[in-house]
Design an enzyme around this catalytic site. Structure first.
Site, PDB file in Angstrom:
ATOM      1  N   HIS A  17       0.838  -1.203   0.000  1.00  9.21           N
ATOM      2  CA  HIS A  17       0.000   0.000   0.000  1.00  9.21           C
ATOM      3  C   HIS A  17       0.878   1.261   0.000  1.00  9.21           C
ATOM      4  CE1 HIS A  17      -2.974  -2.719   2.324  1.00  9.21           C
ATOM      5  NE2 HIS A  17      -3.530  -2.509   1.151  1.00  9.21           N
ATOM      6  N   LYS A  41     -15.608  -8.052   5.310  1.00  9.92           N
ATOM      7  CA  LYS A  41     -14.433  -8.319   6.154  1.00  9.92           C
ATOM      8  C   LYS A  41     -14.675  -7.961   7.618  1.00  9.92           C
ATOM      9  CE  LYS A  41     -11.059  -7.643   2.454  1.00  9.92           C
ATOM     10  NZ  LYS A  41      -9.994  -6.789   1.913  1.00  9.92           N
ATOM     11  N   ARG A  90      -2.614  -6.075  -8.274  1.00  9.04           N
ATOM     12  CA  ARG A  90      -1.452  -6.934  -8.016  1.00  9.04           C
ATOM     13  C   ARG A  90      -1.290  -8.008  -9.072  1.00  9.04           C
ATOM     14  NH1 ARG A  90      -3.329  -8.702  -2.321  1.00  9.04           N
ATOM     15  NH2 ARG A  90      -5.230  -8.578  -3.541  1.00  9.04           N
ATOM     16  N   SER A 128      -2.992  -7.781   3.274  1.00  6.68           N
ATOM     17  CA  SER A 128      -3.126  -7.563   4.720  1.00  6.68           C
ATOM     18  C   SER A 128      -3.439  -8.873   5.434  1.00  6.68           C
ATOM     19  CB  SER A 128      -4.227  -6.542   4.994  1.00  6.68           C
ATOM     20  OG  SER A 128      -3.907  -5.327   4.379  1.00  6.68           O
TER      21      SER A 128
HETATM   22  N1  COA Z   1      -0.169  -4.046  -1.729  1.00  5.93           N
HETATM   23  C1  COA Z   1      -0.514  -4.937  -0.801  1.00  5.93           C
HETATM   24  N2  COA Z   1      -1.760  -5.386  -0.646  1.00  5.93           N
HETATM   25  C2  COA Z   1      -2.668  -4.902  -1.476  1.00  5.93           C
HETATM   26  C3  COA Z   1      -2.366  -3.989  -2.483  1.00  5.93           C
HETATM   27  C4  COA Z   1      -1.052  -3.556  -2.591  1.00  5.93           C
HETATM   28  N3  COA Z   1      -0.667  -2.678  -3.514  1.00  5.93           N
HETATM   29  N4  COA Z   1      -3.481  -3.711  -3.154  1.00  5.93           N
HETATM   30  C5  COA Z   1      -4.452  -4.414  -2.587  1.00  5.93           C
HETATM   31  N5  COA Z   1      -3.942  -5.139  -1.581  1.00  5.93           N
HETATM   32  C6  COA Z   1      -4.649  -6.106  -0.743  1.00  5.93           C
HETATM   33  C7  COA Z   1      -5.110  -5.549   0.547  1.00  5.93           C
HETATM   34  O1  COA Z   1      -4.130  -5.730   1.549  1.00  5.93           O
HETATM   35  C8  COA Z   1      -6.329  -6.380   0.801  1.00  5.93           C
HETATM   36  O2  COA Z   1      -5.931  -7.593   1.381  1.00  5.93           O
HETATM   37  P1  COA Z   1      -6.927  -8.453   2.283  1.00  5.93           P
HETATM   38  O3  COA Z   1      -8.071  -8.852   1.400  1.00  5.93           O
HETATM   39  O4  COA Z   1      -6.079  -9.570   2.686  1.00  5.93           O
HETATM   40  O5  COA Z   1      -7.380  -7.564   3.421  1.00  5.93           O
HETATM   41  C9  COA Z   1      -6.866  -6.637  -0.610  1.00  5.93           C
HETATM   42  O6  COA Z   1      -5.786  -6.474  -1.448  1.00  5.93           O
HETATM   43  C10 COA Z   1      -7.884  -5.672  -1.095  1.00  5.93           C
HETATM   44  O7  COA Z   1      -8.165  -4.813  -0.078  1.00  5.93           O
HETATM   45  P2  COA Z   1      -8.310  -3.250  -0.120  1.00  5.93           P
HETATM   46  O8  COA Z   1      -7.510  -2.615  -1.172  1.00  5.93           O
HETATM   47  O9  COA Z   1      -8.094  -2.773   1.251  1.00  5.93           O
HETATM   48  O10 COA Z   1      -9.736  -3.136  -0.574  1.00  5.93           O
HETATM   49  P3  COA Z   1     -10.995  -3.889  -0.035  1.00  5.93           P
HETATM   50  O11 COA Z   1     -11.398  -4.770  -1.142  1.00  5.93           O
HETATM   51  O12 COA Z   1     -10.846  -4.490   1.297  1.00  5.93           O
HETATM   52  O13 COA Z   1     -11.981  -2.689   0.188  1.00  5.93           O
HETATM   53  C11 COA Z   1     -13.142  -0.723  -0.428  1.00  5.93           C
HETATM   54  C12 COA Z   1     -12.360  -1.934  -0.867  1.00  5.93           C
HETATM   55  C13 COA Z   1     -13.020  -0.415   1.038  1.00  5.93           C
HETATM   56  C14 COA Z   1     -12.570   0.411  -1.234  1.00  5.93           C
HETATM   57  C15 COA Z   1     -14.603  -1.039  -0.816  1.00  5.93           C
HETATM   58  O14 COA Z   1     -15.065  -2.131  -0.056  1.00  5.93           O
HETATM   59  C16 COA Z   1     -15.490   0.153  -0.651  1.00  5.93           C
HETATM   60  O15 COA Z   1     -15.508   1.002  -1.504  1.00  5.93           O
HETATM   61  N6  COA Z   1     -16.235   0.218   0.468  1.00  5.93           N
HETATM   62  C17 COA Z   1     -17.140   1.310   0.720  1.00  5.93           C
HETATM   63  C18 COA Z   1     -18.585   0.895   0.454  1.00  5.93           C
HETATM   64  C19 COA Z   1     -18.856   0.869  -1.024  1.00  5.93           C
HETATM   65  O16 COA Z   1     -18.840   1.878  -1.718  1.00  5.93           O
HETATM   66  N7  COA Z   1     -19.159  -0.331  -1.525  1.00  5.93           N
HETATM   67  C20 COA Z   1     -19.529  -0.528  -2.896  1.00  5.93           C
HETATM   68  C21 COA Z   1     -18.339  -0.756  -3.753  1.00  5.93           C
HETATM   69  S1  COA Z   1     -18.910  -1.154  -5.376  1.00  5.93           S
END
Ligand code: COA
Length: 165
Positions: A17, A41, A90, A128
């Site tokens: 990140h 989550k 990724r 994560s």
């Molecule tokens: N390096 C390391 N890890 C990475 C990464 C990077 N460059 N890019 C993504 N990841 C990992 C994260 O660590 C995470 O790992 P995990 O699943 O083990 O926790 C995973 O990839 C993706 O997580 P993250 O980027 O944190 O996104 P998310 O999918 O958990 O959440 C939100 C995405 C919060 C942006 C989304 O749920 C959201 O917009 N929520 C608000 C409500 C909403 O609008 N919902 C409708 C969406 S259509």
């Protein structure tokens, strides 16, 4: 002024990140890193804890601010008058999910577009949940997260393990 939001769960923020944050901060005049809720989550850290970790990580990046939001990402972007959402890709496996989110957000708020940055090769395996899993078994996570975060993850993983006994 060009502005972008980098949203995520950041539970916890990893070097992967941080790589995306630093690169996006070079492209945009102002970057807002925001902790949002992924309803699928159950987080290890509270929103405030994740925001504080991110603030410490971004301390030396003057054009980066850290916030949290508890509603829809597309609405949040609109409210902030920000038209760009940054997401890291990724691997191909991320693509389908990210495409769906990006298209949904664009449908909700047509002024909002998503720009993808490819994760640097050395972090393409990282997530994560991998960090949390390795820490839960006492493995070394110092290659994945800054030391002060590693300490917090070990502490929390320990508390969780004791609570489950
Ligand atoms: N390096 C390391 N890890 C990475 C990464 C990077 N460059 N890019 C993504 N990841 C990992 C994260 O660590 C995470 O790992 P995990 O699943 O083990 O926790 C995973 O990839 C993706 O997580 P993250 O980027 O944190 O996104 P998310 O999918 O958990 O959440 C939100 C995405 C919060 C942006 C989304 O749920 C959201 O917009 N929520 C608000 C409500 C909403 O609008 N919902 C409708 C969406 S259509």
């Amino acid at each position: 002024m060009s502005r972008a939001i980098y949203p995520g769960s950041f539970d916890p923020v990893t070097y992967g990140h941080i790589d995306i944050i630093k690169r996006a901060a070079k492209i945009f005049d102002e970057l807002t890193v925001s902790v949002l809720k992924n309803s699928a989550k159950t987080p290890l850290f509270s929103v405030d804890e994740r925001v504080n970790m991110l603030k410490e990580v971004c301390m030396d990046l003057p054009n980066v601010k850290v916030e949290s939001y508890s509603g829809l990402l597309a609405e949040y972007a609109e409210k902030n008058h920000t038209e760009v959402i940054i997401r890291g890709l990724r691997a191909v496996s991320d693509f389908e999910y990210e495409l769906q989110i990006a298209q949904t957000n664009h449908k909700i708020s047509p002024s909002v577009d998503t720009i993808f940055l490819t994760t640097s090769l050395e972090y393409s395996y990282l997530s994560s949940s991998i960090v949390r899993e390795v820490a839960a078994y006492g493995g070394d996570i110092h290659h994945f997260v800054p030391d002060f975060i590693a300490k917090k993850v070990y502490e929390r993983a320990g508390e969780k393990a004791n609570g489950n006994k």
